[in-house]
Design a protein around this motif. Structure first.
Motif, PDB file in Angstrom:
ATOM      1  N   ASP A  67       0.467  -1.418  -0.498  1.00  0.00           N
ATOM      2  CA  ASP A  67       0.085   0.252   0.052  1.00  0.00           C
ATOM      3  C   ASP A  67       0.790   1.118  -0.411  1.00  0.00           C
ATOM      4  O   ASP A  67       2.014   1.214   1.062  1.00  0.00           O
ATOM      5  CB  ASP A  67      -0.927  -0.273   1.422  1.00  0.00           C
ATOM      6  N   PRO A  68       0.486   2.487  -1.278  1.00  0.00           N
ATOM      7  CA  PRO A  68       2.031   2.570  -1.225  1.00  0.00           C
ATOM      8  C   PRO A  68       1.279   4.100  -0.383  1.00  0.00           C
ATOM      9  O   PRO A  68       1.645   5.317   0.256  1.00  0.00           O
ATOM     10  CB  PRO A  68       1.794   3.547  -2.685  1.00  0.00           C
ATOM     11  N   LEU A  69      -0.482   4.045   0.615  1.00  0.00           N
ATOM     12  CA  LEU A  69      -0.101   5.501   0.977  1.00  0.00           C
ATOM     13  C   LEU A  69      -0.289   4.612   2.334  1.00  0.00           C
ATOM     14  O   LEU A  69      -0.732   6.443   2.959  1.00  0.00           O
ATOM     15  CB  LEU A  69      -1.836   5.523   0.977  1.00  0.00           C
ATOM     16  N   ARG A  70       0.609   4.193   2.753  1.00  0.00           N
ATOM     17  CA  ARG A  70       1.093   4.190   4.411  1.00  0.00           C
ATOM     18  C   ARG A  70       1.711   5.381   4.294  1.00  0.00           C
ATOM     19  O   ARG A  70       2.810   5.253   3.580  1.00  0.00           O
ATOM     20  CB  ARG A  70       1.839   3.081   4.630  1.00  0.00           C
ATOM     21  N   PRO A  71       1.896   5.340   5.089  1.00  0.00           N
ATOM     22  CA  PRO A  71       3.344   7.091   5.938  1.00  0.00           C
ATOM     23  C   PRO A  71       4.346   6.907   5.882  1.00  0.00           C
ATOM     24  O   PRO A  71       5.606   7.418   4.867  1.00  0.00           O
ATOM     25  CB  PRO A  71       2.971   7.114   7.233  1.00  0.00           C
ATOM     26  N   GLU A  72       4.694   5.788   5.678  1.00  0.00           N
ATOM     27  CA  GLU A  72       6.143   5.267   5.622  1.00  0.00           C
ATOM     28  C   GLU A  72       6.268   5.276   4.490  1.00  0.00           C
ATOM     29  O   GLU A  72       7.891   5.499   3.422  1.00  0.00           O
ATOM     30  CB  GLU A  72       6.875   3.936   6.531  1.00  0.00           C
ATOM     31  N   ALA A  82       7.747  20.773  -3.267  1.00  0.00           N
ATOM     32  CA  ALA A  82       7.676  19.439  -3.567  1.00  0.00           C
ATOM     33  C   ALA A  82       6.616  18.984  -3.187  1.00  0.00           C
ATOM     34  O   ALA A  82       6.883  19.638  -1.825  1.00  0.00           O
ATOM     35  CB  ALA A  82       8.590  18.777  -3.208  1.00  0.00           C
ATOM     36  N   ASP A  83       5.486  18.286  -4.040  1.00  0.00           N
ATOM     37  CA  ASP A  83       4.653  17.276  -2.663  1.00  0.00           C
ATOM     38  C   ASP A  83       4.187  15.930  -3.714  1.00  0.00           C
ATOM     39  O   ASP A  83       4.351  16.308  -4.735  1.00  0.00           O
ATOM     40  CB  ASP A  83       3.357  17.968  -3.192  1.00  0.00           C
ATOM     41  N   LEU A  84       3.207  15.705  -3.654  1.00  0.00           N
ATOM     42  CA  LEU A  84       2.759  13.695  -3.406  1.00  0.00           C
ATOM     43  C   LEU A  84       1.120  14.605  -3.329  1.00  0.00           C
ATOM     44  O   LEU A  84       0.913  15.198  -2.445  1.00  0.00           O
ATOM     45  CB  LEU A  84       2.996  12.803  -2.975  1.00  0.00           C
ATOM     46  N   TYR A  85       0.627  14.456  -4.758  1.00  0.00           N
ATOM     47  CA  TYR A  85      -1.019  14.759  -4.628  1.00  0.00           C
ATOM     48  C   TYR A  85      -1.582  13.036  -4.705  1.00  0.00           C
ATOM     49  O   TYR A  85      -1.716  12.389  -5.977  1.00  0.00           O
ATOM     50  CB  TYR A  85      -0.913  15.440  -6.067  1.00  0.00           C
ATOM     51  N   LEU A  86      -2.144  12.753  -4.225  1.00  0.00           N
ATOM     52  CA  LEU A  86      -2.868  11.432  -4.338  1.00  0.00           C
ATOM     53  C   LEU A  86      -4.556  11.855  -4.679  1.00  0.00           C
ATOM     54  O   LEU A  86      -5.562  12.450  -3.869  1.00  0.00           O
ATOM     55  CB  LEU A  86      -2.602  10.789  -3.089  1.00  0.00           C
ATOM     56  N   GLN A  87      -5.482  11.279  -5.427  1.00  0.00           N
ATOM     57  CA  GLN A  87      -6.917  11.175  -6.269  1.00  0.00           C
ATOM     58  C   GLN A  87      -7.044   9.983  -6.035  1.00  0.00           C
ATOM     59  O   GLN A  87      -6.954   9.466  -6.933  1.00  0.00           O
ATOM     60  CB  GLN A  87      -6.563  12.138  -7.285  1.00  0.00           C
ATOM     61  N   HIS A  88      -8.738  10.128  -5.727  1.00  0.00           N
ATOM     62  CA  HIS A  88      -9.254   9.090  -5.817  1.00  0.00           C
ATOM     63  C   HIS A  88     -10.686   9.526  -5.768  1.00  0.00           C
ATOM     64  O   HIS A  88     -11.545  10.074  -4.830  1.00  0.00           O
ATOM     65  CB  HIS A  88      -9.369   8.362  -4.749  1.00  0.00           C
ATOM     66  N   SER A  89     -11.227   9.070  -7.196  1.00  0.00           N
ATOM     67  CA  SER A  89     -12.750   9.603  -8.035  1.00  0.00           C
ATOM     68  C   SER A  89     -13.476   8.786  -7.981  1.00  0.00           C
ATOM     69  O   SER A  89     -13.391   7.877  -9.080  1.00  0.00           O
ATOM     70  CB  SER A  89     -12.232  10.723  -8.466  1.00  0.00           C
ATOM     71  N   THR A  90     -14.383   8.498  -7.949  1.00  0.00           N
ATOM     72  CA  THR A  90     -15.839   7.255  -7.896  1.00  0.00           C
ATOM     73  C   THR A  90     -16.802   8.596  -9.183  1.00  0.00           C
ATOM     74  O   THR A  90     -17.159   9.510  -7.740  1.00  0.00           O
ATOM     75  CB  THR A  90     -16.498   6.376  -7.602  1.00  0.00           C
ATOM     76  N   THR A  91     -17.574   8.163 -10.253  1.00  0.00           N
ATOM     77  CA  THR A  91     -18.843   8.878 -10.470  1.00  0.00           C
ATOM     78  C   THR A  91     -19.373   7.193 -11.108  1.00  0.00           C
ATOM     79  O   THR A  91     -19.777   6.118 -11.039  1.00  0.00           O
ATOM     80  CB  THR A  91     -18.257   9.775 -11.445  1.00  0.00           C
ATOM     81  N   GLU A  92     -21.181   7.894 -10.765  1.00  0.00           N
ATOM     82  CA  GLU A  92     -22.310   6.762 -11.079  1.00  0.00           C
ATOM     83  C   GLU A  92     -23.131   7.474 -11.631  1.00  0.00           C
ATOM     84  O   GLU A  92     -23.284   8.887 -11.670  1.00  0.00           O
ATOM     85  CB  GLU A  92     -22.763   6.627 -10.070  1.00  0.00           C
ATOM     86  N   SER A  93     -23.590   7.404 -12.628  1.00  0.00           N
ATOM     87  CA  SER A  93     -24.726   7.935 -13.466  1.00  0.00           C
ATOM     88  C   SER A  93     -26.530   6.822 -13.585  1.00  0.00           C
ATOM     89  O   SER A  93     -26.005   5.960 -14.277  1.00  0.00           O
ATOM     90  CB  SER A  93     -24.847   8.819 -13.733  1.00  0.00           C
ATOM     91  N   LEU A  94     -27.330   7.609 -13.404  1.00  0.00           N
ATOM     92  CA  LEU A  94     -28.474   6.663 -14.097  1.00  0.00           C
ATOM     93  C   LEU A  94     -29.650   8.042 -14.852  1.00  0.00           C
ATOM     94  O   LEU A  94     -29.357   9.089 -13.983  1.00  0.00           O
ATOM     95  CB  LEU A  94     -29.413   6.020 -12.830  1.00  0.00           C
ATOM     96  N   SER A  95     -30.522   7.093 -15.797  1.00  0.00           N
ATOM     97  CA  SER A  95     -30.981   8.182 -16.508  1.00  0.00           C
ATOM     98  C   SER A  95     -32.445   6.805 -16.597  1.00  0.00           C
ATOM     99  O   SER A  95     -31.895   6.085 -16.623  1.00  0.00           O
ATOM    100  CB  SER A  95     -30.763   8.461 -17.933  1.00  0.00           C
ATOM    101  N   VAL A 144      -8.998  13.661  -2.451  1.00  0.00           N
ATOM    102  CA  VAL A 144      -7.637  14.593  -2.424  1.00  0.00           C
ATOM    103  C   VAL A 144      -7.017  14.843  -1.409  1.00  0.00           C
ATOM    104  O   VAL A 144      -7.200  15.071  -0.575  1.00  0.00           O
ATOM    105  CB  VAL A 144      -8.005  15.953  -2.966  1.00  0.00           C
ATOM    106  N   ARG A 145      -5.804  13.835  -1.233  1.00  0.00           N
ATOM    107  CA  ARG A 145      -4.417  13.764  -0.068  1.00  0.00           C
ATOM    108  C   ARG A 145      -3.436  15.060  -0.930  1.00  0.00           C
ATOM    109  O   ARG A 145      -2.786  14.363  -1.737  1.00  0.00           O
ATOM    110  CB  ARG A 145      -4.775  12.400   0.501  1.00  0.00           C
ATOM    111  N   ILE A 146      -2.605  15.756   0.113  1.00  0.00           N
ATOM    112  CA  ILE A 146      -1.453  16.082  -0.985  1.00  0.00           C
ATOM    113  C   ILE A 146      -0.531  16.137   0.384  1.00  0.00           C
ATOM    114  O   ILE A 146      -0.701  16.471   1.793  1.00  0.00           O
ATOM    115  CB  ILE A 146      -1.653  17.886  -1.435  1.00  0.00           C
TER     116      ILE A 146
END
Length: 169
Positions: free
Chosen positions: A3-8, A25-38, A156-158
């Motif tokens: 898991d690359p999201l662990r602090p170490e 310098a920074d690391l920008y971590l993003q996870h997105s979900t989208t759902e739709s119904l019509s 989003v996590r920076i």
């Protein structure tokens, strides 16, 4: 796969990313979900769902800025992106290692909850069917109803070069 999201692991990536004399310098971590119904003609005609995720690495040294990105959430991919960004910013020298303490992230201002997770698909469908009935009951001349329901959730996590963290959901 680790898991690359662990602090170490984030600290290791930052230490790989940040050259001596870096301005930022920074690391920008993003996870997105989208759902739709019509709904069309009283029936659900379209359902879609997608997920995107990734980690960006950025380093600024003087007038040069290095950026790299991976959509693979694996430590090896994160380290590869960090090395690429560092190379672009022309690494020369050593710097003090970054430490990220586990559990010492930013204070949450609100719950990081995806509101769509608590609503079953049958409930979403029932809502669209209710909209269809409501529109038709408003006026008997209504012969076609198109209704849609969409939701999006982004986390989003920076992580900054000093080890501090920012987060928004």
């Amino acid at each position: 796969m680790s898991d690359p999201l662990r602090p170490e692991h984030l600290a290791r990536a930052l230490n790989t990313l940040v050259p001596a004399g870096a301005d930022d310098a920074d690391l920008y971590l993003q996870h997105s979900t989208t759902e739709s119904l019509s709904l069309e003609e009283g029936r659900v005609k379209h359902v879609s769902a997608s997920t995107s995720q990734g980690i960006g690495a950025r380093v600024v040294k003087g007038e040069v800025s290095g950026h790299a990105y991976t959509d693979r959430l694996e430590l090896s991919a994160l380290l590869e992106a960090a090395r690429a960004a560092r190379t672009i910013a022309d690494d020369r020298g050593q710097r003090t290692p970054v430490n990220i303490a586990s559990g010492h992230g930013p204070k949450a201002l609100y719950a990081a909850v995806n509101p769509a997770q608590g609503v079953a698909m049958r409930e979403r469908r029932a809502l669209l069917e209710h909209v269809d009935r409501f529109a038709r009951e408003l006026d008997k001349r209504v012969v076609q109803v198109f209704a849609g329901l969409a939701c999006s959730h982004t986390d989003v996590r920076i992580v900054r070069m000093d080890g501090s963290e920012l987060r928004d959901v």
